[in-house]
Each structure stands twice: as structure tokens, then as C-alpha cells.
Design an enzyme around this catalytic site. Structure first.
Site, PDB file in Angstrom:
ATOM      1  N   ALA A  50      76.059  54.805  31.287  1.00  0.00           N
ATOM      2  CA  ALA A  50      76.052  54.576  29.841  1.00  0.00           C
ATOM      3  C   ALA A  50      77.318  53.843  29.420  1.00  0.00           C
ATOM      4  O   ALA A  50      78.407  54.397  29.445  1.00  0.00           O
ATOM      5  CB  ALA A  50      75.934  55.904  29.095  1.00  0.00           C
ATOM      6  N   ASP A  51      77.147  52.569  29.076  1.00  0.00           N
ATOM      7  CA  ASP A  51      78.289  51.775  28.627  1.00  0.00           C
ATOM      8  C   ASP A  51      77.887  50.868  27.472  1.00  0.00           C
ATOM      9  O   ASP A  51      78.478  49.829  27.240  1.00  0.00           O
ATOM     10  CB  ASP A  51      78.872  50.966  29.792  1.00  0.00           C
ATOM     11  CG  ASP A  51      77.836  50.026  30.398  1.00  0.00           C
ATOM     12  OD1 ASP A  51      76.650  50.122  30.018  1.00  0.00           O
ATOM     13  OD2 ASP A  51      78.205  49.198  31.246  1.00  0.00           O
ATOM     14  N   ASP A 109      66.898  57.228  43.653  1.00  0.00           N
ATOM     15  CA  ASP A 109      66.703  56.085  42.753  1.00  0.00           C
ATOM     16  C   ASP A 109      65.225  56.071  42.373  1.00  0.00           C
ATOM     17  O   ASP A 109      64.390  56.535  43.156  1.00  0.00           O
ATOM     18  CB  ASP A 109      67.075  54.790  43.499  1.00  0.00           C
ATOM     19  CG  ASP A 109      67.295  53.607  42.559  1.00  0.00           C
ATOM     20  OD1 ASP A 109      68.446  53.140  42.457  1.00  0.00           O
ATOM     21  OD2 ASP A 109      66.317  53.156  41.931  1.00  0.00           O
ATOM     22  N   VAL A 110      64.879  55.548  41.187  1.00  0.00           N
ATOM     23  CA  VAL A 110      63.449  55.383  40.867  1.00  0.00           C
ATOM     24  C   VAL A 110      62.812  54.409  41.841  1.00  0.00           C
ATOM     25  O   VAL A 110      61.624  54.504  42.109  1.00  0.00           O
ATOM     26  CB  VAL A 110      63.159  54.852  39.434  1.00  0.00           C
ATOM     27  CG1 VAL A 110      63.141  55.963  38.429  1.00  0.00           C
ATOM     28  CG2 VAL A 110      64.087  53.745  39.058  1.00  0.00           C
ATOM     29  N   SER A 140      82.446  57.566  31.722  1.00  0.00           N
ATOM     30  CA  SER A 140      83.117  56.277  31.905  1.00  0.00           C
ATOM     31  C   SER A 140      82.376  55.162  31.189  1.00  0.00           C
ATOM     32  O   SER A 140      81.164  54.993  31.368  1.00  0.00           O
ATOM     33  CB  SER A 140      83.185  55.957  33.401  1.00  0.00           C
ATOM     34  OG  SER A 140      83.347  54.570  33.616  1.00  0.00           O
ATOM     35  N   GLN A 143      76.874  49.428  41.563  1.00  0.00           N
ATOM     36  CA  GLN A 143      78.008  50.347  41.348  1.00  0.00           C
ATOM     37  C   GLN A 143      78.042  51.445  42.411  1.00  0.00           C
ATOM     38  O   GLN A 143      79.112  51.912  42.784  1.00  0.00           O
ATOM     39  CB  GLN A 143      77.951  50.992  39.957  1.00  0.00           C
ATOM     40  CG  GLN A 143      77.903  50.003  38.805  1.00  0.00           C
ATOM     41  CD  GLN A 143      79.018  48.979  38.826  1.00  0.00           C
ATOM     42  OE1 GLN A 143      80.167  49.285  39.122  1.00  0.00           O
ATOM     43  NE2 GLN A 143      78.673  47.740  38.537  1.00  0.00           N
ATOM     44  N   LYS A 196      88.678  40.018  29.972  1.00  0.00           N
ATOM     45  CA  LYS A 196      87.468  39.865  30.793  1.00  0.00           C
ATOM     46  C   LYS A 196      86.299  39.500  29.894  1.00  0.00           C
ATOM     47  O   LYS A 196      86.165  40.051  28.796  1.00  0.00           O
ATOM     48  CB  LYS A 196      87.157  41.165  31.546  1.00  0.00           C
ATOM     49  CG  LYS A 196      85.974  41.028  32.499  1.00  0.00           C
ATOM     50  CD  LYS A 196      85.855  42.219  33.429  1.00  0.00           C
ATOM     51  CE  LYS A 196      85.260  43.415  32.727  1.00  0.00           C
ATOM     52  NZ  LYS A 196      84.971  44.520  33.683  1.00  0.00           N
TER      53      LYS A 196
HETATM   54  P1  NAD Z   1      71.992  47.861  39.301  1.00  0.00           P
HETATM   55  O1  NAD Z   1      70.854  47.229  38.583  1.00  0.00           O
HETATM   56  O2  NAD Z   1      72.578  47.181  40.482  1.00  0.00           O
HETATM   57  O3  NAD Z   1      71.559  49.347  39.791  1.00  0.00           O
HETATM   58  C1  NAD Z   1      70.941  50.287  38.961  1.00  0.00           C
HETATM   59  C2  NAD Z   1      70.014  51.163  39.813  1.00  0.00           C
HETATM   60  O4  NAD Z   1      69.502  52.218  38.987  1.00  0.00           O
HETATM   61  C3  NAD Z   1      68.805  50.411  40.376  1.00  0.00           C
HETATM   62  O5  NAD Z   1      68.714  50.634  41.764  1.00  0.00           O
HETATM   63  C4  NAD Z   1      67.611  51.020  39.621  1.00  0.00           C
HETATM   64  O6  NAD Z   1      66.435  51.067  40.397  1.00  0.00           O
HETATM   65  C5  NAD Z   1      68.117  52.406  39.308  1.00  0.00           C
HETATM   66  N1  NAD Z   1      67.460  53.047  38.163  1.00  0.00           N
HETATM   67  C6  NAD Z   1      67.072  52.485  36.996  1.00  0.00           C
HETATM   68  N2  NAD Z   1      66.553  53.416  36.178  1.00  0.00           N
HETATM   69  C7  NAD Z   1      66.601  54.588  36.842  1.00  0.00           C
HETATM   70  C8  NAD Z   1      66.213  55.911  36.512  1.00  0.00           C
HETATM   71  N3  NAD Z   1      65.661  56.194  35.339  1.00  0.00           N
HETATM   72  N4  NAD Z   1      66.404  56.889  37.432  1.00  0.00           N
HETATM   73  C9  NAD Z   1      66.937  56.607  38.646  1.00  0.00           C
HETATM   74  N5  NAD Z   1      67.343  55.359  39.002  1.00  0.00           N
HETATM   75  C10 NAD Z   1      67.181  54.369  38.113  1.00  0.00           C
HETATM   76  O7  NAD Z   1      73.099  48.119  38.199  1.00  0.00           O
HETATM   77  P2  NAD Z   1      74.650  48.471  38.425  1.00  0.00           P
HETATM   78  O8  NAD Z   1      75.452  47.230  38.424  1.00  0.00           O
HETATM   79  O9  NAD Z   1      74.802  49.412  39.540  1.00  0.00           O
HETATM   80  O10 NAD Z   1      74.971  49.204  37.038  1.00  0.00           O
HETATM   81  C11 NAD Z   1      74.389  50.452  36.725  1.00  0.00           C
HETATM   82  C12 NAD Z   1      74.762  50.879  35.320  1.00  0.00           C
HETATM   83  O11 NAD Z   1      76.172  51.057  35.231  1.00  0.00           O
HETATM   84  C13 NAD Z   1      74.401  49.862  34.237  1.00  0.00           C
HETATM   85  O12 NAD Z   1      73.929  50.563  33.104  1.00  0.00           O
HETATM   86  C14 NAD Z   1      75.724  49.194  33.918  1.00  0.00           C
HETATM   87  O13 NAD Z   1      75.749  48.675  32.608  1.00  0.00           O
HETATM   88  C15 NAD Z   1      76.664  50.372  34.100  1.00  0.00           C
HETATM   89  N6  NAD Z   1      78.067  50.019  34.381  1.00  0.00           N
HETATM   90  C16 NAD Z   1      79.026  50.857  33.911  1.00  0.00           C
HETATM   91  C17 NAD Z   1      80.362  50.594  34.169  1.00  0.00           C
HETATM   92  C18 NAD Z   1      81.424  51.508  33.685  1.00  0.00           C
HETATM   93  O14 NAD Z   1      82.602  51.162  33.780  1.00  0.00           O
HETATM   94  N7  NAD Z   1      81.113  52.697  33.230  1.00  0.00           N
HETATM   95  C19 NAD Z   1      80.710  49.466  34.920  1.00  0.00           C
HETATM   96  C20 NAD Z   1      79.711  48.643  35.411  1.00  0.00           C
HETATM   97  C21 NAD Z   1      78.384  48.934  35.137  1.00  0.00           C
END
Ligand code: NAD
Length: 319
Positions: A217-218, A161-162, A288, A139, A67
Site C-alpha cells: 500500500a503506497d 501469490d494469486v 511502508s 519487491q 526521484k
Molecule cells: P509486481 O507486479 O512485480 O508484483 C506484485 C505481485 O503481487 C504479483 O506477482 C501479483 O501476482 C501479486 N498479487 C496481486 N494481487 C494479489 C493478491 N490479491 N494476493 C496475492 N498476490 C497478489 O509489483 P512490485 O513491484 O513487487 O510491487 C508490489 C507493490 O508494492 C505495488 O503495490 C507497489 O506500488 C508497491 N511498492 C511499495 C513500495 C514501498 O516503498 N512501500 C516500493 C515499491 C513498490
């Protein structure tokens, strides 16, 4: 010798959450039993662009692939693009023929939700009455879908959410309630999926008996939970190499707030029966980072379904 090209909507038609959970569970078990091949993710840090790209190869149970995926948190606001996008190349391990090239954006979201729900299933004390979402982005949607696939539509959905707008839109979609970060963090199962680089979920908010999925956290420097949650809880990571470098544990390990010996096991080890799951733990945490074996397992399911249903576009790269 054609390759099947599959768009996001093709993948959506071909991949059910139930099939995804079964495939991801089998992939974690293979990882825990040492039957998978998965060299560490390669990061291309694009600091000037406020993002990064990653290459994630893996082989498991006769499927091989890679990927190519990113994290660009500013994408939605600046470019009207998702913060995570990906492509998957599924290769025949016998000949290296590319069997399929597919959108991996949805694949990534689905496999991430699936992993968290599998962790909840194996590490939660009981079926949750409340599931809290700290971060209501992309996510959160698949985290919810996967938890409903495991538990049915039996729990209350608490959305925080913030961005109040993000919480409201998600709560409407999910038939849930907009709550404070504190209330969402006090749920039976807490799904944290923010791009935070400082703790969002406080120790005092997490109740005894809870299970927390730390998804956000990734990458190095990212962190969503106060380290005391990890210290008081039982920490299950997805992979040693990845989690210690870029998972929820990476910052507290570096600051000395958490020691390696305090990490209990990998999820694969729990699934393989090598290590206990919940028994006796006050709080459980699944850290994760996202494993390449999850992706290859789903890419295989999607490819098999595409062949069966005749979906996708045939393309010969080598003609
Ligand atoms: P996204 O941007 O669609 O959503 C993130 C949300 O978090 C937003 O709605 C934002 O307003 C909110 N947010 C930001 N800072 C905040 C805070 N301090 N307190 C509360 N809410 C807050 O992103 P996503 O695609 O959902 O991804 C979210 C995170 O997950 C990213 O860091 C991404 O890298 C990570 N991720 C991890 C995996 C894994 O396998 N562990 C997989 C995909 C993504």
C-alpha cells in the site's frame, strides 16, 4: 562540471545490499531525529492510464535529490514493462549542479527491501525461522535479499501469490516453498507486497509473535491487511503524512476501523530511541510507503561508488 549517467546495470554493480541497509538505517534515524528535509510526495494521478507518477525530493546528511517514479500495475501484462520504473537526479546541495542521473528502478526495489529488513531487525521478537511472502513480484526479490543480509540464510522461505506461476518462479529462485496465502501469512516475518485494494492477509492467519511488513500500500485506497491486524498489533509507520494518506493505515483510518492514536510511532523514532520498539507487543506491523530520504541516501552511495570506480557515462547538460 559533468554529470554522471548511470544505467540500471551500473547501479547494480555499484550498490550492495549491505551498504544499502546501512545507508537506509542512517536515513531513517536522521528522519526520526528531525535532521532530514522531505516535503510530501507529489502525485500525478493518471487514472485514464491506470497508473500514477510521483516526485520525491529530499535532503539528508549533505545529499540532495529527487526521484521521478511511477506505479502502473498493468505494465507487465500489457506492455512487457515493469510496474515501477524511476529516474534519480542527485544534486550538489551547495550549487545545485546535477552530480548524477541514474536509473532508480533498482534503487527503489533495493531501498524498499532494505527498509523492511531494518523494520524486521528492530521490531521482530527474534530471528525468524520462517519468512512469508504474500506477493512474489519485483519487491519480493529485494525483500528476500535484504532479510538474508540481516539474518543470513537461516530461515525457510514461504511463497504465496494469486498467480501460481509467480509463486513457483520465486520459490525456485529463493530455494523456498510454494504455500497458500494463509500459510505465508502465518510466518514469523510476513512480507506483503501486492498491489491489492482489499485485504489479502487475514487476522486469523497472523500468529502472535509475528512481525508484518506491509509494503504494497503506497497510494490512496490500497490495502493488504485486515484492519484487525493493525488494531491488535503495534503499528509503526514510515512517515505520518505519507502513511496516513497512502499507506496500509489509509483505508482503515478513513473507515474508522483504526484511530490515529492507535499508531505507535515512526520507524525513525524507534531507531532514534525516542519510542520503544517491540517490547510487550503481540504483533508488530511496519507500514511502508517509501520515503524520499531512503532514495537520496542510496543515490549518494551509488554516486560515491561510481566516482571511486570510474563507472558511468559523463555528460555535460549545460555545454
Ligand atoms: P509486481 O507486479 O512485480 O508484483 C506484485 C505481485 O503481487 C504479483 O506477482 C501479483 O501476482 C501479486 N498479487 C496481486 N494481487 C494479489 C493478491 N490479491 N494476493 C496475492 N498476490 C497478489 O509489483 P512490485 O513491484 O513487487 O510491487 C508490489 C507493490 O508494492 C505495488 O503495490 C507497489 O506500488 C508497491 N511498492 C511499495 C513500495 C514501498 O516503498 N512501500 C516500493 C515499491 C513498490
Amino acid at each position: 562540471h559533468a554529470t554522471i549517467l548511470l544505467s540500471r546495470s551500473d547501479v547494480q554493480k555499484l550498490l550492495s545490499m549491505e551498504a544499502a541497509i546501512a545507508a537506509v538505517e542512517a536515513a531513517f534515524t536522521a528522519h526520526g531525529e528531525g535532521r532530514a528535509l522531505m516535503p510530501p510526495k507529489v502525485y500525478l494521478e493518471l487514472d485514464a492510464y491506470h497508473g500514477d507518477l510521483r516526485a520525491m525530493p529530499a535532503y539528508v546528511d549533505g545529499a540532495a535529490g529527487v526521484k521521478w517514479v511511477n506505479s502502473h500495475p498493468e505494465n507487465p501484462a500489457r506492455f512487457d514493462l515493469p510496474s515501477v520504473m524511476g529516474m534519480y537526479i542527485l544534486s550538489d546541495p551547495a550549487t545545485a549542479l546535477p552530480l548524477a542521473v541514474m536509473d532508480a528502478t533498482l534503487l527503489t526495489a533495493v531501498r524498499t527491501g532494505a527498509a523492511a529488513a531494518i523494520a524486521s531487525k528492530h521490531l521482530s521478537a527474534r530471528a525468524p525461522r520462517t519468512v512469508g511472502f504474500v506477493g512474489c513480484g519485483v519487491q519480493a526479490r529485494t525483500l528476500l535479499e535484504a532479510h538474508r543480509a540481516v539474518y543470513g540464510d537461516t530461515f525457510e522461505v514461504l511463497c504465496a501469490d494469486v498467480s501460481e506461476h509467480a509463486a513457483r518462479v520465486f520459490a525456485e529462485e529463493a530455494r523456498g516453498r510454494v504455500v497458500s496465502l494463509e500459510e505465508a501469512s502465518g510466518a514469523d516475518v510476513v512480507n506483503a507486497s501486492t498491489p491489492a485494494r482489499a485485504p489479502v492477509v487475514k487476522r486469523a492467519w497472523v500468529k502472535d509473535g509475528a512481525h508484518v511488513n506491509a509494503i504494497g500500500a503506497d497510494a490512496h485506497g490500497k490495502q493488504e491487511l485486515e484492519p484487525a491486524i493493525l488494531v491488535d498489533g503495534r503499528v509503526v509507520i514510515d512517515d505520518w503524512e505519507q502513511a496516513t494518506h497512502s499507506g496500509e493505515v489509509n483505508v482503515p483510518l478513513e473507515t474508522g476501523e483504526l484511530r490515529r492514536e492507535q499508531i505507535h510511532a515512526t520507524l525513525g523514532e524507534v531507531l532514534a530511541g525516542k519510542r520503544p520498539g517491540r517490547e510487550g507487543a503481540r504483533i508488530t506491523v511496519f507500514d511502508s510507503t517509501g520515503l524520499a530520504v531512503q532514495d537520496v541516501a542510496l543515490a549518494r552511495v551509488v554516486h560515491a561508488a561510481a566516482r571511486e570506480q570510474g563507472l558511468g557515462t559523463s555528460f555535460d547538460f549545460f555545454r
